[in-house]
Design an enzyme around this catalytic site. Structure first.
Site, PDB file in Angstrom:
ATOM      1  N   GLU A 117       0.841  -1.225   0.000  1.00  0.00           N
ATOM      2  CA  GLU A 117       0.000   0.000   0.000  1.00  0.00           C
ATOM      3  C   GLU A 117       0.866   1.262   0.000  1.00  0.00           C
ATOM      4  OE1 GLU A 117      -2.971   0.615  -0.607  1.00  0.00           O
ATOM      5  OE2 GLU A 117      -3.754  -1.416  -0.587  1.00  0.00           O
TER       6      GLU A 117
HETATM    7  C1  LIG Z   1       2.907  -9.747   0.114  1.00  0.00           C
HETATM    8  C2  LIG Z   1       2.577  -8.653  -0.827  1.00  0.00           C
HETATM    9  C3  LIG Z   1       1.275  -8.417  -1.190  1.00  0.00           C
HETATM   10  C4  LIG Z   1       0.973  -7.431  -2.132  1.00  0.00           C
HETATM   11  N1  LIG Z   1      -0.317  -7.278  -2.558  1.00  0.00           N
HETATM   12  C5  LIG Z   1      -0.565  -6.481  -3.625  1.00  0.00           C
HETATM   13  C6  LIG Z   1      -1.864  -6.448  -4.218  1.00  0.00           C
HETATM   14  O1  LIG Z   1      -2.784  -7.121  -3.771  1.00  0.00           O
HETATM   15  N2  LIG Z   1      -2.051  -5.649  -5.309  1.00  0.00           N
HETATM   16  C7  LIG Z   1      -1.060  -4.897  -5.836  1.00  0.00           C
HETATM   17  O2  LIG Z   1      -1.289  -4.215  -6.804  1.00  0.00           O
HETATM   18  N3  LIG Z   1       0.185  -4.898  -5.279  1.00  0.00           N
HETATM   19  C8  LIG Z   1       0.453  -5.670  -4.198  1.00  0.00           C
HETATM   20  N4  LIG Z   1       1.707  -5.703  -3.647  1.00  0.00           N
HETATM   21  C9  LIG Z   1       2.749  -4.879  -4.229  1.00  0.00           C
HETATM   22  C10 LIG Z   1       3.197  -3.762  -3.303  1.00  0.00           C
HETATM   23  O3  LIG Z   1       2.240  -2.748  -3.226  1.00  0.00           O
HETATM   24  C11 LIG Z   1       4.559  -3.300  -3.832  1.00  0.00           C
HETATM   25  O4  LIG Z   1       5.495  -4.319  -3.504  1.00  0.00           O
HETATM   26  C12 LIG Z   1       5.001  -1.984  -3.250  1.00  0.00           C
HETATM   27  O5  LIG Z   1       4.189  -0.941  -3.713  1.00  0.00           O
HETATM   28  C13 LIG Z   1       6.457  -1.667  -3.590  1.00  0.00           C
HETATM   29  O6  LIG Z   1       6.728  -1.830  -4.944  1.00  0.00           O
HETATM   30  P1  LIG Z   1       7.977  -2.725  -5.401  1.00  0.00           P
HETATM   31  O7  LIG Z   1       7.879  -4.028  -4.711  1.00  0.00           O
HETATM   32  O8  LIG Z   1       8.037  -2.715  -6.871  1.00  0.00           O
HETATM   33  O9  LIG Z   1       9.237  -1.985  -4.794  1.00  0.00           O
HETATM   34  P2  LIG Z   1      10.013  -0.772  -5.471  1.00  0.00           P
HETATM   35  O10 LIG Z   1       9.051   0.234  -5.968  1.00  0.00           O
HETATM   36  O11 LIG Z   1      11.012  -1.334  -6.424  1.00  0.00           O
HETATM   37  O12 LIG Z   1      10.773  -0.169  -4.210  1.00  0.00           O
HETATM   38  C14 LIG Z   1      11.980  -0.711  -3.699  1.00  0.00           C
HETATM   39  C15 LIG Z   1      12.539   0.267  -2.663  1.00  0.00           C
HETATM   40  O13 LIG Z   1      12.819   1.520  -3.288  1.00  0.00           O
HETATM   41  C16 LIG Z   1      12.142   2.563  -2.629  1.00  0.00           C
HETATM   42  N5  LIG Z   1      11.692   3.546  -3.624  1.00  0.00           N
HETATM   43  C17 LIG Z   1      11.056   3.317  -4.771  1.00  0.00           C
HETATM   44  N6  LIG Z   1      10.782   4.450  -5.396  1.00  0.00           N
HETATM   45  C18 LIG Z   1      11.237   5.442  -4.624  1.00  0.00           C
HETATM   46  C19 LIG Z   1      11.236   6.860  -4.711  1.00  0.00           C
HETATM   47  N7  LIG Z   1      10.663   7.501  -5.739  1.00  0.00           N
HETATM   48  N8  LIG Z   1      11.807   7.567  -3.705  1.00  0.00           N
HETATM   49  C20 LIG Z   1      12.355   6.940  -2.654  1.00  0.00           C
HETATM   50  N9  LIG Z   1      12.379   5.607  -2.508  1.00  0.00           N
HETATM   51  C21 LIG Z   1      11.821   4.865  -3.477  1.00  0.00           C
HETATM   52  C22 LIG Z   1      10.962   1.903  -1.931  1.00  0.00           C
HETATM   53  O14 LIG Z   1      10.535   2.661  -0.799  1.00  0.00           O
HETATM   54  C23 LIG Z   1      11.557   0.561  -1.533  1.00  0.00           C
HETATM   55  O15 LIG Z   1      12.240   0.669  -0.327  1.00  0.00           O
HETATM   56  C24 LIG Z   1       2.009  -6.640  -2.665  1.00  0.00           C
HETATM   57  C25 LIG Z   1       3.319  -6.843  -2.256  1.00  0.00           C
HETATM   58  C26 LIG Z   1       3.620  -7.844  -1.364  1.00  0.00           C
HETATM   59  C27 LIG Z   1       5.054  -8.067  -0.971  1.00  0.00           C
END
Ligand SMILES: Cc1cc2nc3c(=O)[nH]c(=O)nc-3n(C[C@H](O)[C@H](O)[C@H](O)COP(=O)(O)OP(=O)(O)OC[C@H]3O[C@@H](n4cnc5c(N)ncnc54)[C@H](O)[C@@H]3O)c2cc1C
Length: 600
Positions: free
Chosen positions: A442
């Protein structure tokens, strides 16, 4: 081990003595309710969570869903729990009577859902996602979409998901690539891939309704070109019967640290067969619609983090009362009996920290839920607007503070258990693993920090911040006992420093690069969160101090004394930690900003 999920005495204190939830029954929407009906529904939730959800919490963690012969195999207790939750009317609990709902306030529904998450977050995920997906259709869907999907989702016949994330678009939803092409028949053909979709495949319900973000062919780049679609697993005819299989398929299950009971799926759309999607609302407004629901989802995540923290606290408290080990430092005789570890000050430190984090987090999230009620149902339009602004400002805090401190509470619960806490024979390690998701999904807490300092604080000429200060002032002035007044003074001083540093950051944002100002956004999130939760503790302390004088039993006196001691813990041990944030923010420390990737 204990079967207490959330201390009922605490919940009723927070609902009725701090938040005055009973006053909601004077509003037209809730006028068929009473405190008795609120308590009855909370009692049902607590009992059902203990009877139907908690018993298989560990089992779904150890025996997680598996993808076998093209289908997801799950333990049967998950479906039984889902069906019981739906049959009791909880999926539609907050909705209109006309939709088969109970018209319960958000505050009461949030409290109810707290029991299910505390009991078994993995299983609770399925109905919660269904409520969230149904809510999108309820608010933004057209009549036909509502008629086709809503009744079946609210009854638990169909489940729902939120499908936003793609492999290259997690925090950055502007980069979504899933496409939607208009077909001659009026629906869209969806093509693309989503990842981490919770509940994306399961063997609980007859159908799954995915709420999918995709880009209509030719749409503008970035967030302004994203639309929202309903993509059912099975197509549904006018009579509400499921017909042909739609072209959305499971590409694989993802194996996780915690929350193992909820399937995490990689989904592909339109790979093997055409995938029908139905546009919700206007084209290109999809992210806006999702974000309108985000407050609810983020308060839900904060709530989940607070109550899993709470659950670990309950377990470790019971263990600390029981486990005998060592003697007091002042006891010189080796023949003196060992004492329960709760008698050691250091164990009490860890219990007090958990109490401060979980009850403080619970207070914050219940306050957020109350703001939702006020935003939608307060009889005074001005108050409705103000509640909306306050909620908007506080949403990043409500999501991030409990999700930072809930896992910290669980970490301390493991420590209270000693070696036993590190084993899988005891429940607290699972609490920590489950809770560790909450700072990530989220919107990661890093993204919440940017949202707070980069946007929310300045929105509407900082009107939200002014409202927050006015509301805090009421409680600062309500402090009557010496102790509460001392805490009010600490909070008031920290608040002034927070406002000062906010003003100076605001000036810098206008004159300097946002990269520099936002580089320490996480410190600001911590500072602001601690100020807000100190306020939550002052509110609880004021209410406890007032009731302590007239408490007429030892258990009541103990309850209120415990609240005051936990407030003291927060003001003595936690609030002072913001001094570090203030220094870094005042100096706009550039350590992280100027570190180069090559220097690591
Ligand atoms: C168990 C689980 C359930 C989930 N359920 C759903 C679901 O039902 N539906 C859905 O759509 N998604 C879901 N997600 C996805 C979840 O919302 C994303 O994992 C989350 O938004 C982070 O995206 P990412 O994993 O691509 O990480 P990334 O975006 O790659 O981030 C990696 C790191 O970089 C940091 N970062 C990224 N961009 C920036 C920035 N601009 N400035 C500073 N720091 C930054 C982040 O804070 C993080 O620490 C789920 C994830 C998990 C693990």
């Amino acid at each position: 081990m204990t079967d207490t999920l959330i201390e009922r005495r605490d919940l009723s204190f927070q609902l009725y003595e701090v938040l005055d939830t009973e006053s909601l029954i004077q509003r037209e929407r809730f006028n068929e309710h009473s405190r008795d009906t609120f308590d009855a529904v909370i009692e049902t939730a607590d009992r059902m969570a203990r009877d139907k959800f908690a018993p298989h919490n560990s089992a779904v963690d150890k025996d997680e869903p598996a993808f076998i012969d093209g289908a997801v195999k799950m333990r049967p207790e998950v479906k039984e729990a889902f069906d019981a939750y739906a049959a009791a009317g909880f999926i539609a609990g907050r909705y209109d009577y006309s939709l088969g709902g109970m018209q319960l306030p958000e505050t009461v529904m949030a409290a109810c859902n707290g029991f299910f998450t505390a009991a078994n977050p993995g299983t609770a995920g399925y109905p919660f996602l269904t409520t969230a997906a149904a809510n999108l259709i309820r608010v933004f869907g057209n009549e036909q979409q509502q008629n086709t999907f809503l009744p079946h989702m609210l009854s638990g016949r169909f489940a729902g998901t939120m499908a936003l994330t793609e492999p290259q678009a997690g925090s950055s939803l502007a980069d979504i690539r899933t496409s939607a092409a208009l077909a001659d028949e009026g629906h869209y053909l969806i093509k693309g891939a989503k990842i981490y979709i919770s509940g994306g495949e399961q063997s609980i319900t007859e159908n799954i309704v995915h709420m999918v973000l995709a880009r209509i062919k030719g749409a503008p780049a970035g967030v302004r070109g994203i639309s929202l679609f309903i993509v059912p697993k099975f197509l549904v005819n006018e009579e509400g019967n499921t017909t042909a299989r739609n072209g959305v398929s499971l590409a694989g299950l993802i194996h996780k640290l915690g929350y193992r009971g909820t399937t995490s799926t990689a989904l592909s759309f339109g790979d093997d067969a055409p995938c029908h999607g139905y546009l919700v609302g206007e084209p290109h407004q999809g992210l806006k619609y999702m974000f309108q629901m985000m407050n609810e989802a983020r308060v839900g995540v904060g709530f989940g983090a607070a109550v899993i923290g709470y659950r670990g606290y309950m377990h470790s408290l019971a263990y600390a009362r029981d486990r005998q080990q060592g003697r007091r430092p002042s006891e010189k005789s080796p023949e003196a009996p060992q004492i329960p570890i709760i008698e050691h000050a250091d164990v009490r430190r860890m219990l007090l920290a958990q109490k401060a984090y979980s009850e403080g987090g619970l207070a914050l999230c219940l306050y957020g839920a109350r703001l939702m009620d006020d935003q939608h149902t307060h009889p005074d339009e001005q108050k409705r607007l103000e509640a909306g602004k306050l909620l908007d400002l506080l949403t990043p805090i409500i999501k991030a503070w409990p999700s930072e401190h809930g896992p910290k509470a669980n970490d301390l619960a493991i420590q209270v258990y000693g070696g036993a806490g590190y084993t899988r024979e005891y429940p607290v390690e699972q609490c920590w693993r489950d809770n560790r998701l909450n700072p990530i999904h989220e919107g990661t807490n890093g993204i919440q920090a940017l949202d707070l300092l980069g946007r929310k604080i300045w929105q509407d000429q900082s009107h939200g911040l002014q409202l927050l200060m006015q509301h805090m002032q009421v409680d600062l002035e309500a402090a009557t006992t010496d102790r509460c007044q001392q805490w009010a003074l600490s909070l008031s001083e920290t608040l002034q420093q927070t406002v000062k540093v906010t003003q100076s950051l605001g000036k810098s944002l206008m004159s300097e690069s946002p990269d520099k100002v936002l580089a320490n956004a996480f410190c600001y999130l911590h500072l602001f969160g601690h100020v807000v939760v100190s306020w939550m503790w002052l509110r609880q302390a004021n209410a406890a101090a007032q009731s302590l004088a007239s408490a007429n039993s030892d258990s009541e006196r103990n309850f209120y004394q415990g609240k005051l001691q936990a407030a003291q813990y927060f003001f003595h041990w936690e609030l002072p930690t913001v001094a570090q944030d203030l220094v870094l923010l005042r100096n706009m420390d550039d350590t992280c900003l100027n570190m180069k990737a090559e220097w690591f």
